[in-house]
Write an enzyme that holds these catalytic residues in place. Sequence first.
Site, PDB file in Angstrom:
ATOM      1  N   GLU A 103       0.842  -1.203   0.000  1.00 19.02           N
ATOM      2  CA  GLU A 103       0.000   0.000   0.000  1.00 19.02           C
ATOM      3  C   GLU A 103       0.871   1.244   0.000  1.00 19.02           C
ATOM      4  O   GLU A 103       1.982   1.241   0.546  1.00 19.02           O
ATOM      5  CB  GLU A 103      -0.884   0.016   1.259  1.00 19.02           C
ATOM      6  CG  GLU A 103      -2.278  -0.562   1.049  1.00 19.02           C
ATOM      7  CD  GLU A 103      -3.199   0.349   0.211  1.00 19.02           C
ATOM      8  OE1 GLU A 103      -2.706   1.187  -0.567  1.00 19.02           O
ATOM      9  OE2 GLU A 103      -4.418   0.207   0.361  1.00 19.02           O
ATOM     10  N   ASP A 104       0.356   2.303  -0.601  1.00 20.32           N
ATOM     11  CA  ASP A 104       1.035   3.591  -0.529  1.00 20.32           C
ATOM     12  C   ASP A 104       0.880   4.179   0.876  1.00 20.32           C
ATOM     13  O   ASP A 104       1.829   4.657   1.469  1.00 20.32           O
ATOM     14  CB  ASP A 104       0.483   4.568  -1.579  1.00 20.32           C
ATOM     15  CG  ASP A 104      -1.043   4.625  -1.615  1.00 20.32           C
ATOM     16  OD1 ASP A 104      -1.711   3.860  -0.892  1.00 20.32           O
ATOM     17  OD2 ASP A 104      -1.585   5.449  -2.381  1.00 20.32           O
ATOM     18  N   ASP A 107      -4.402   4.651   6.263  1.00 18.77           N
ATOM     19  CA  ASP A 107      -4.978   5.784   7.004  1.00 18.77           C
ATOM     20  C   ASP A 107      -5.931   5.200   8.058  1.00 18.77           C
ATOM     21  O   ASP A 107      -5.486   4.733   9.109  1.00 18.77           O
ATOM     22  CB  ASP A 107      -5.664   6.691   5.973  1.00 18.77           C
ATOM     23  CG  ASP A 107      -6.226   7.971   6.556  1.00 18.77           C
ATOM     24  OD1 ASP A 107      -6.190   8.154   7.773  1.00 18.77           O
ATOM     25  OD2 ASP A 107      -6.716   8.809   5.776  1.00 18.77           O
ATOM     26  N   PHE A 156      -3.200  15.630   5.182  1.00 21.17           N
ATOM     27  CA  PHE A 156      -3.436  15.152   3.820  1.00 21.17           C
ATOM     28  C   PHE A 156      -2.185  15.401   2.984  1.00 21.17           C
ATOM     29  O   PHE A 156      -1.639  16.506   2.955  1.00 21.17           O
ATOM     30  CB  PHE A 156      -4.640  15.857   3.186  1.00 21.17           C
ATOM     31  CG  PHE A 156      -4.985  15.259   1.866  1.00 21.17           C
ATOM     32  CD1 PHE A 156      -5.647  14.042   1.793  1.00 21.17           C
ATOM     33  CD2 PHE A 156      -4.601  15.888   0.684  1.00 21.17           C
ATOM     34  CE1 PHE A 156      -5.933  13.453   0.558  1.00 21.17           C
ATOM     35  CE2 PHE A 156      -4.888  15.315  -0.554  1.00 21.17           C
ATOM     36  CZ  PHE A 156      -5.550  14.093  -0.609  1.00 21.17           C
ATOM     37  N   ARG A 169       0.094  12.535  -8.561  1.00 23.29           N
ATOM     38  CA  ARG A 169       0.737  11.210  -8.398  1.00 23.29           C
ATOM     39  C   ARG A 169       2.145  11.166  -8.962  1.00 23.29           C
ATOM     40  O   ARG A 169       2.964  10.362  -8.548  1.00 23.29           O
ATOM     41  CB  ARG A 169      -0.081  10.129  -9.115  1.00 23.29           C
ATOM     42  CG  ARG A 169      -1.467   9.882  -8.528  1.00 23.29           C
ATOM     43  CD  ARG A 169      -2.032   8.591  -9.103  1.00 23.29           C
ATOM     44  NE  ARG A 169      -3.468   8.455  -8.915  1.00 23.29           N
ATOM     45  CZ  ARG A 169      -4.047   7.996  -7.807  1.00 23.29           C
ATOM     46  NH1 ARG A 169      -3.308   7.643  -6.780  1.00 23.29           N
ATOM     47  NH2 ARG A 169      -5.363   7.889  -7.731  1.00 23.29           N
TER      48      ARG A 169
END
Length: 181
Positions: A103-104, A107, A156, A169
Site C-alpha cells: 500500500e502507498d 490511514d 493530507f 501522483r
Amino acid sequence: MKNVILKDKEFTLTYTSDDIQSDIDVLASKINHDLKNVTVPLFLSILNGSFMFTADLLKRIQFPCEVSFIKLASYQGTSSTGVVNELIGLQESIEGRTVIIIEDIVDTGHTLEKLYTELQKKNPAKIMIATLLYKPDSYKGSHKVDYVGKSIPNDFIVGYGLDYDGIGRNLPDIYTLARQL
Ligand code: IMP
Ligand code: MG
C-alpha cells in the site's frame, strides 16, 4: 520545488525523494531478512497509489518473488448483500502462499480490512502488509501493519503515487496540504 499548487490547494514539501528512498532501503532489508526462506511470495500492489512505491521496493527484493497489481472495487449489491467488495486483477492462485500487500498509505485501515476479508476467502498461508506511509492516529484496523516506511501525522499528503482528486501522483517528492487558495 518547495510548494506546489494542485487545483484549489497549496501543498508544501515535507518528505523528499531522498528520504523516501532511504526509508524504502530500511523497509526492503527487513523484508529481505524476514522472507528470504519463503517459497516465492506474492507481492500484491494496490492500484493506483502504490505504483511508484512498488517499483522502488521490488527493485530491492533479493529473493524469487512474484508481483501482481490489483484494485479493490466497492459496489452496491442487492439489499441483502449491501456493499460488495470485489478484487479486480488477481489472476494468481494465492492458496497456501505468503502474500504481501503493498500500500502507498494506511490511514483509517478500512481499505486494508476489506482487502484482508477478500484475500482470506482464497486461503493464503499468510497475509502481510507493507506500506510506505502510516497514519497511526487515524488507524482503526484490527490487523498489524508489518512493514512501515514512515509514520506520519493525520495530514493530507500528495505525491509519489498519492493524489489529490486524481492529480499529483507523478511528483517524486511528498507534499502536505498547507492551505486552500
Ligand atoms: P484508508 O482506507 O482510510 O486506510 O485509506 C486508504 C486510502 O485512502 C489510501 O490507499 C489512499 O488512496 C487514500 N488516502 C489516505 N490518506 C491519504 C492522503 O493523505 N493523501 C492521499 N490519499 C490518501
Ligand atoms: Mg491507495
